[in-house]
Design a protein around this motif. Sequence first.
Motif, PDB file in Angstrom:
ATOM      1  N   ASP A 139       1.097  -1.092   0.022  1.00  0.00           N
ATOM      2  CA  ASP A 139      -0.085   0.061  -0.030  1.00  0.00           C
ATOM      3  C   ASP A 139       1.004   1.152   0.108  1.00  0.00           C
ATOM      4  O   ASP A 139       1.230   1.645   1.015  1.00  0.00           O
ATOM      5  N   ASP A 140       1.453   1.701  -1.125  1.00  0.00           N
ATOM      6  CA  ASP A 140       2.276   2.743  -1.171  1.00  0.00           C
ATOM      7  C   ASP A 140       1.752   4.150  -0.551  1.00  0.00           C
ATOM      8  O   ASP A 140       2.219   5.004   0.059  1.00  0.00           O
ATOM      9  N   GLU A 141       0.337   4.416  -0.671  1.00  0.00           N
ATOM     10  CA  GLU A 141      -0.208   5.531  -0.312  1.00  0.00           C
ATOM     11  C   GLU A 141      -0.278   5.680   1.382  1.00  0.00           C
ATOM     12  O   GLU A 141       0.147   6.437   1.818  1.00  0.00           O
ATOM     13  N   ALA A 142      -0.611   4.536   1.989  1.00  0.00           N
ATOM     14  CA  ALA A 142      -0.417   4.189   3.317  1.00  0.00           C
ATOM     15  C   ALA A 142       0.924   4.453   3.782  1.00  0.00           C
ATOM     16  O   ALA A 142       1.237   4.932   5.017  1.00  0.00           O
ATOM     17  N   ASP A 143       2.041   3.669   3.142  1.00  0.00           N
ATOM     18  CA  ASP A 143       3.350   3.815   3.668  1.00  0.00           C
ATOM     19  C   ASP A 143       4.004   5.159   3.390  1.00  0.00           C
ATOM     20  O   ASP A 143       4.674   5.545   4.202  1.00  0.00           O
TER      21      ASP A 143
END
Length: 407
Positions: free
Chosen positions: A387-391
């Motif tokens: 999850d790139d956005e959350a990371d």
Amino acid sequence: MAVSPNDKIRLGFIGVAGRGSELLRWFSKHEDVDVTAICDLYPEHRQRAIDFVGGTATGYENFRDLLADDRVEAVVIATPPQWHAIMATEALQAGKDVYCEKPMCRFPQEGRVMAEFAERYNRVTQVGTQVHATENYRKCVNIVRSGILGKITAVRNYCAMNDESEGLGSPENTPPPDGLDWDMWLGPAADAPFNPGRFRNGMHRYFAENVDSWLHELGPHIVDLPFWALDLPCPKYVVASGGRYATNSIADVPDTMDVIWEWDSMVMTWTLMQSSSFHFGVGQPGTGRKLGIVFHGTEGTLLANYGICQVLDKKGNLVEDAEYPAAVPPSPGHEREFLNAIRSREECSCSFRKHLSMHTALNLAHIALKTNRKLHWSEEAWQVVGDDEADALCHPTYRAPWKLPAL
């Protein structure tokens, strides 16, 4: 910077409004403490603190000027939380030991840098989770670790209160008071107009840009107990839900919030209700703030809060007069422990390293709430998996020119 056993420990205080003034009183009671420097952006707060210690402390407006004072051996940070990571890491780089109020950090990367810098610069650190030092919390830890409850499969954390944001209401924005550098007060936080409600002692706790939610405000005191008793690593999965459903004011933190943290063999929850002081079976009903931690084991249950420690057997009967091994020694006091460690160079019980897993769990809960998704956290990779956005939200985005030091 070594301290002779016969010398006084020279402390600098950064932020001396509500909580900071309390810490100033607590530390000043120790005969081996010299309050050497005091920093606060607001002249009225700064002078009040200087007067409290007899006018002998040097006053600073900018925290970096205090950190450059070679007389100061350790700092006590009690600013709004958006400042904690920057001030703490710069203090560590300056060779100061650090006592930092909770929350230790707001983002997982902040906590990682703080813990790493404490080790790199060989500094003593302590997070201001004062309840950790109480006899009752230590008794709870001893019970959990004794094995009498069996395997712990779930822990429930509650925080419920009849609280209309402490009368915050909806005051109008105004120019800041004379002498206050509001842009500096905001620091790395997003730009916002001055409001007397936000600036009132401690009321930053009702604004997400400063503290995110009550999980960062009271959560470190409450969730500290299960993380400590069970020696928990970072959770593997996190999901959260909540919003502003019950209160009316200019506050923007959730007044209702639920979190689930998962490990391979247990689950833990957080429940916040700002508009009802229901006690959830821990303690007695009534008005006022109600806190609770419930350890569910295969052989029994422990009900706990700041002052309660009750064991129930599998049938729900109260187990009285039981004795448990004292696995955790008594505390000399939370502030005293920090002062002792400045001399001994031993690690404090609430050091940045020891608090990293818990604060990461609290940070991830806010990221799960923002993204409205279940997060998979890898402690080894120190990232949200898949999850790139959350990371990306695990790394703070500061207002220029402020930056988190790189590892």
